[in-house]
Design a protein around this motif. Structure first.
Motif, PDB file in Angstrom:
ATOM      1  N   TYR A 130       0.805  -1.216   0.000  1.00  0.00           N
ATOM      2  CA  TYR A 130       0.000   0.000   0.000  1.00  0.00           C
ATOM      3  C   TYR A 130       0.838   1.267   0.000  1.00  0.00           C
ATOM      4  CZ  TYR A 130       0.878  -0.784   4.947  1.00  0.00           C
ATOM      5  OH  TYR A 130       1.484  -1.037   6.135  1.00  0.00           O
ATOM      6  N   ARG A 131       2.147   1.147   0.147  1.00  0.00           N
ATOM      7  CA  ARG A 131       3.043   2.297   0.066  1.00  0.00           C
ATOM      8  C   ARG A 131       3.766   2.365  -1.275  1.00  0.00           C
ATOM      9  NH1 ARG A 131       5.449   4.029   5.723  1.00  0.00           N
ATOM     10  NH2 ARG A 131       3.460   4.180   6.775  1.00  0.00           N
ATOM     11  N   SER A 132       3.373   1.523  -2.206  1.00  0.00           N
ATOM     12  CA  SER A 132       3.980   1.497  -3.529  1.00  0.00           C
ATOM     13  C   SER A 132       2.924   1.864  -4.572  1.00  0.00           C
ATOM     14  CB  SER A 132       4.537   0.102  -3.820  1.00  0.00           C
ATOM     15  OG  SER A 132       4.798  -0.052  -5.198  1.00  0.00           O
ATOM     16  N   SER A 133       3.115   2.985  -5.248  1.00  0.00           N
ATOM     17  CA  SER A 133       2.137   3.407  -6.254  1.00  0.00           C
ATOM     18  C   SER A 133       2.046   2.388  -7.389  1.00  0.00           C
ATOM     19  CB  SER A 133       2.476   4.797  -6.796  1.00  0.00           C
ATOM     20  OG  SER A 133       3.771   4.810  -7.344  1.00  0.00           O
ATOM     21  N   LYS A 134       3.160   1.761  -7.721  1.00  0.00           N
ATOM     22  CA  LYS A 134       3.155   0.743  -8.776  1.00  0.00           C
ATOM     23  C   LYS A 134       2.275  -0.445  -8.378  1.00  0.00           C
ATOM     24  CE  LYS A 134       6.293  -2.079 -11.532  1.00  0.00           C
ATOM     25  NZ  LYS A 134       7.703  -2.419 -11.787  1.00  0.00           N
ATOM     26  N   SER A 135       2.375  -0.874  -7.136  1.00  0.00           N
ATOM     27  CA  SER A 135       1.557  -1.992  -6.668  1.00  0.00           C
ATOM     28  C   SER A 135       0.086  -1.608  -6.594  1.00  0.00           C
ATOM     29  CB  SER A 135       2.035  -2.462  -5.293  1.00  0.00           C
ATOM     30  OG  SER A 135       3.306  -3.058  -5.399  1.00  0.00           O
ATOM     31  N   VAL A 136      -0.203  -0.424  -6.100  1.00  0.00           N
ATOM     32  CA  VAL A 136      -1.595   0.018  -5.986  1.00  0.00           C
ATOM     33  C   VAL A 136      -2.232   0.133  -7.374  1.00  0.00           C
ATOM     34  CG1 VAL A 136      -3.089   1.926  -5.250  1.00  0.00           C
ATOM     35  CG2 VAL A 136      -1.248   1.136  -3.758  1.00  0.00           C
ATOM     36  N   ARG A 137      -1.468   0.585  -8.360  1.00  0.00           N
ATOM     37  CA  ARG A 137      -2.003   0.689  -9.729  1.00  0.00           C
ATOM     38  C   ARG A 137      -2.389  -0.672 -10.290  1.00  0.00           C
ATOM     39  NH1 ARG A 137       2.041   4.751 -10.304  1.00  0.00           N
ATOM     40  NH2 ARG A 137       3.439   3.238 -11.244  1.00  0.00           N
ATOM     41  N   ARG A 138      -1.752  -1.732  -9.819  1.00  0.00           N
ATOM     42  CA  ARG A 138      -2.104  -3.087 -10.286  1.00  0.00           C
ATOM     43  C   ARG A 138      -3.532  -3.462  -9.899  1.00  0.00           C
ATOM     44  NH1 ARG A 138       1.441  -7.381  -7.983  1.00  0.00           N
ATOM     45  NH2 ARG A 138       0.137  -8.661  -9.323  1.00  0.00           N
ATOM     46  N   LEU A 139      -4.107  -2.757  -8.946  1.00  0.00           N
ATOM     47  CA  LEU A 139      -5.461  -3.064  -8.485  1.00  0.00           C
ATOM     48  C   LEU A 139      -6.544  -2.474  -9.385  1.00  0.00           C
ATOM     49  CD1 LEU A 139      -5.042  -2.561  -4.648  1.00  0.00           C
ATOM     50  CD2 LEU A 139      -5.408  -4.708  -5.869  1.00  0.00           C
ATOM     51  N   ALA A 140      -6.191  -1.605 -10.309  1.00  0.00           N
ATOM     52  CA  ALA A 140      -7.191  -0.922 -11.138  1.00  0.00           C
ATOM     53  C   ALA A 140      -8.111  -1.895 -11.870  1.00  0.00           C
ATOM     54  CB  ALA A 140      -6.503   0.022 -12.128  1.00  0.00           C
ATOM     55  N   ALA A 141      -7.562  -2.814 -12.623  1.00  0.00           N
ATOM     56  CA  ALA A 141      -8.386  -3.748 -13.407  1.00  0.00           C
ATOM     57  C   ALA A 141      -9.181  -4.712 -12.517  1.00  0.00           C
ATOM     58  CB  ALA A 141      -7.521  -4.508 -14.407  1.00  0.00           C
ATOM     59  N   PRO A 142      -8.568  -5.331 -11.505  1.00  0.00           N
ATOM     60  CA  PRO A 142      -9.352  -6.232 -10.655  1.00  0.00           C
ATOM     61  C   PRO A 142     -10.488  -5.521  -9.911  1.00  0.00           C
ATOM     62  CG  PRO A 142      -7.021  -6.617 -10.306  1.00  0.00           C
ATOM     63  CD  PRO A 142      -7.142  -5.415 -11.172  1.00  0.00           C
ATOM     64  N   LEU A 143     -10.230  -4.308  -9.425  1.00  0.00           N
ATOM     65  CA  LEU A 143     -11.285  -3.578  -8.722  1.00  0.00           C
ATOM     66  C   LEU A 143     -12.395  -3.154  -9.684  1.00  0.00           C
ATOM     67  CD1 LEU A 143      -9.287  -1.418  -6.168  1.00  0.00           C
ATOM     68  CD2 LEU A 143     -10.656  -3.459  -5.733  1.00  0.00           C
ATOM     69  N   LYS A 144     -12.022  -2.773 -10.891  1.00  0.00           N
ATOM     70  CA  LYS A 144     -13.026  -2.417 -11.890  1.00  0.00           C
ATOM     71  C   LYS A 144     -13.929  -3.628 -12.171  1.00  0.00           C
ATOM     72  CE  LYS A 144     -13.554  -0.972 -16.682  1.00  0.00           C
ATOM     73  NZ  LYS A 144     -12.871  -0.609 -17.932  1.00  0.00           N
TER      74      LYS A 144
END
Length: 118
Positions: free
Chosen positions: A98-112
């Motif tokens: 949760y402190r890595s913007s790259k990791s958080v961006r990986r959640l975009a498609a699954p959350l969508k």
């Protein structure tokens, strides 16, 4: 546990994201209760900042957990006994997802997908 190098700060532990994505991919939209549970597990892997406050060195402090610092690698004692500031500067520190913007961006498609299937 999948670790991605993030120079020079250290490596990111994004295993909770990997587990969430893998679980979501394996479950059908009709199995929404288990999909929601997977999301809750991901959310629960983050610290509850509503019960913490920042200390002078930027770490998080909570008086709820026996007055101990919680959940973040930089707030934990360094294994060599160096200060928390020194732990911040090591190249081998593990950074929470949760402190890595790259990791958080990986959640975009699954959350969508999760939201569209709701």
């Amino acid at each position: 546990m999948t670790l991605h190098g993030v120079a020079p700060r250290g490596q990111v532990d994004d295993s909770p994201i990997d587990t969430f994505i893998r679980t979501l991919s394996a479950l059908s939209a009709e199995d929404w209760q288990r999909r929601i549970e997977a999301f809750k597990t991901l959310v629960n892997s983050t610290p509850d900042y509503s019960t913490t406050y920042n200390t002078d060195d930027g770490s998080h402090y909570s008086n709820i957990h026996d007055n101990a610092n919680i959940m973040t690698p930089c707030s934990q004692p360094h294994p060599t006994g160096r200060s928390n500031t020194a732990a911040h500067q090591t190249n081998n520190a593990i950074i929470p997802w949760y402190r890595s913007s790259k990791s958080v961006r990986r959640l975009a498609a699954p959350l969508k997908t999760l939201l569209l299937d709701a």
